[in-house]
Motif scaffolding. Structure first.
Motif, PDB file in Angstrom:
ATOM      1  N   ARG A  47       0.850  -1.195   0.000  1.00 44.97           N
ATOM      2  CA  ARG A  47       0.000   0.000   0.000  1.00 44.97           C
ATOM      3  C   ARG A  47       0.876   1.231   0.000  1.00 44.97           C
ATOM      4  O   ARG A  47       2.099   1.152   0.053  1.00 44.97           O
ATOM      5  CB  ARG A  47      -0.924  -0.041   1.195  1.00 44.97           C
ATOM      6  N   SER A  48       0.249   2.391  -0.033  1.00 45.07           N
ATOM      7  CA  SER A  48       0.994   3.646  -0.173  1.00 45.07           C
ATOM      8  C   SER A  48       2.017   3.858   0.938  1.00 45.07           C
ATOM      9  O   SER A  48       3.108   4.367   0.677  1.00 45.07           O
ATOM     10  CB  SER A  48       0.043   4.834  -0.277  1.00 45.07           C
ATOM     11  N   ALA A  49       1.724   3.459   2.174  1.00 43.65           N
ATOM     12  CA  ALA A  49       2.694   3.644   3.267  1.00 43.65           C
ATOM     13  C   ALA A  49       3.967   2.851   2.997  1.00 43.65           C
ATOM     14  O   ALA A  49       5.076   3.341   3.265  1.00 43.65           O
ATOM     15  CB  ALA A  49       2.084   3.227   4.601  1.00 43.65           C
ATOM     16  N   ARG A  50       3.833   1.662   2.444  1.00 51.20           N
ATOM     17  CA  ARG A  50       5.022   0.856   2.131  1.00 51.20           C
ATOM     18  C   ARG A  50       5.779   1.446   0.949  1.00 51.20           C
ATOM     19  O   ARG A  50       7.010   1.403   0.911  1.00 51.20           O
ATOM     20  CB  ARG A  50       4.608  -0.587   1.867  1.00 51.20           C
ATOM     21  N   VAL A  51       5.064   1.996  -0.029  1.00 51.52           N
ATOM     22  CA  VAL A  51       5.719   2.676  -1.148  1.00 51.52           C
ATOM     23  C   VAL A  51       6.541   3.845  -0.611  1.00 51.52           C
ATOM     24  O   VAL A  51       7.703   4.029  -0.986  1.00 51.52           O
ATOM     25  CB  VAL A  51       4.687   3.151  -2.202  1.00 51.52           C
ATOM     26  N   ILE A  52       5.958   4.623   0.291  1.00 46.01           N
ATOM     27  CA  ILE A  52       6.663   5.761   0.902  1.00 46.01           C
ATOM     28  C   ILE A  52       7.904   5.268   1.644  1.00 46.01           C
ATOM     29  O   ILE A  52       8.977   5.876   1.535  1.00 46.01           O
ATOM     30  CB  ILE A  52       5.720   6.552   1.831  1.00 46.01           C
ATOM     31  N   ASP A  53       7.790   4.180   2.383  1.00 47.85           N
ATOM     32  CA  ASP A  53       8.947   3.637   3.103  1.00 47.85           C
ATOM     33  C   ASP A  53      10.075   3.278   2.140  1.00 47.85           C
ATOM     34  O   ASP A  53      11.248   3.565   2.406  1.00 47.85           O
ATOM     35  CB  ASP A  53       8.559   2.405   3.921  1.00 47.85           C
ATOM     36  N   ASN A  72      -1.416   5.791 -13.033  1.00 43.40           N
ATOM     37  CA  ASN A  72      -2.331   6.416 -12.088  1.00 43.40           C
ATOM     38  C   ASN A  72      -2.899   5.418 -11.084  1.00 43.40           C
ATOM     39  O   ASN A  72      -3.996   5.610 -10.572  1.00 43.40           O
ATOM     40  CB  ASN A  72      -3.481   7.094 -12.851  1.00 43.40           C
ATOM     41  N   GLY A  73      -2.132   4.349 -10.795  1.00 42.33           N
ATOM     42  CA  GLY A  73      -2.563   3.354  -9.825  1.00 42.33           C
ATOM     43  C   GLY A  73      -2.814   3.989  -8.466  1.00 42.33           C
ATOM     44  O   GLY A  73      -2.174   4.986  -8.104  1.00 42.33           O
ATOM     45  N   GLY A  74      -3.735   3.412  -7.726  1.00 41.58           N
ATOM     46  CA  GLY A  74      -4.143   3.967  -6.440  1.00 41.58           C
ATOM     47  C   GLY A  74      -2.996   4.244  -5.488  1.00 41.58           C
ATOM     48  O   GLY A  74      -2.988   5.255  -4.781  1.00 41.58           O
ATOM     49  N   GLU A  75      -1.986   3.362  -5.468  1.00 44.61           N
ATOM     50  CA  GLU A  75      -0.858   3.561  -4.564  1.00 44.61           C
ATOM     51  C   GLU A  75      -0.028   4.779  -4.955  1.00 44.61           C
ATOM     52  O   GLU A  75       0.647   5.372  -4.119  1.00 44.61           O
ATOM     53  CB  GLU A  75       0.052   2.323  -4.545  1.00 44.61           C
ATOM     54  N   PHE A  76      -0.043   5.150  -6.234  1.00 46.08           N
ATOM     55  CA  PHE A  76       0.800   6.234  -6.724  1.00 46.08           C
ATOM     56  C   PHE A  76       0.115   7.594  -6.718  1.00 46.08           C
ATOM     57  O   PHE A  76       0.773   8.620  -6.834  1.00 46.08           O
ATOM     58  CB  PHE A  76       1.302   5.925  -8.139  1.00 46.08           C
ATOM     59  N   VAL A  77      -1.202   7.605  -6.616  1.00 43.03           N
ATOM     60  CA  VAL A  77      -1.925   8.883  -6.602  1.00 43.03           C
ATOM     61  C   VAL A  77      -2.688   9.087  -5.293  1.00 43.03           C
ATOM     62  O   VAL A  77      -3.536   9.970  -5.200  1.00 43.03           O
ATOM     63  CB  VAL A  77      -2.881   9.013  -7.817  1.00 43.03           C
ATOM     64  N   SER A  78      -2.349   8.289  -4.298  1.00 42.61           N
ATOM     65  CA  SER A  78      -3.023   8.446  -3.010  1.00 42.61           C
ATOM     66  C   SER A  78      -2.658   9.793  -2.388  1.00 42.61           C
ATOM     67  O   SER A  78      -1.605  10.364  -2.684  1.00 42.61           O
ATOM     68  CB  SER A  78      -2.623   7.319  -2.054  1.00 42.61           C
TER      69      SER A  78
END
Length: 171
Positions: A47-53, A72-78
């Motif tokens: 999810r986005s938090a793991r992408v940020i990590d 524009n996947g959800g994890e990248f545009v959250s």
């Protein structure tokens, strides 16, 4: 177009499945200029938090890119990702929906990753997949020549780039 190392990073997801049925979701992050695969994070869910990590870890090693290219996947545009990128003054380079050719370098990398690693291995578990995928990533960066880099590996290409100190001395 990337103008130098760490100017534009591209990131995307590749999916697969282990022999035991576990889902593999792989976050790939590639430097568009050097073709270096900076990371492949392997998990069941990302999810986005793991992408940020993952991005924070890479930035602590390499410094921040000027741009991050993605679909524009959800994890990248959250909201969380966009807020985090804005706070770090990292611009997004989102491709138009349904136009993967606008992210050609990452799509090409993902195809090679699938053909040369995912389709060649039968992972018994996610833990095994993580190890084998990391070995493949290192081979990709240090052993595998790239035609787009005049048949150098990404590591060889990076080593021939002028260092910041030599660039400043030329000024």
């Amino acid at each position: 177009m990337p103008e130098q190392r760490h100017h534009v990073w591209a990131y995307d997801f590749v999916f697969d499945r282990c022999a035991n049925g576990q889902v593999l979701k792989c976050l790939t992050i590639v430097d568009e200029y050097t073709r270096e695969c900076l990371a492949i994070d392997v998990a069941g869910r990302i999810r986005s938090a793991r992408v940020i990590d993952q991005l924070a870890r890479l930035i602590s090693i390499h410094g921040a890119p000027g741009y991050l290219r993605s679909d524009n996947g959800g994890e990248f545009v959250s909201r969380a990702i966009l807020k985090w990128l804005t706070e770090r003054r990292i611009h997004t380079a989102l491709i138009d929906p349904g136009k993967p050719w606008q992210n050609g370098l990452d799509e090409s990398f993902n195809g090679k990753f699938r053909d040369e690693c995912l389709n060649m291995e039968w992972f018994r578990s996610r833990a095994e997949a993580k190890v084998i995928i990391e070995v493949w990533r290192r081979q990709y960066n240090h052993v595998r020549p790239h035609s787009s880099l005049n048949y150098l590996t990404p590591n060889e290409f990076i080593n021939q780039l002028p260092t910041r100190a030599s660039q400043q001395a030329m000024l």
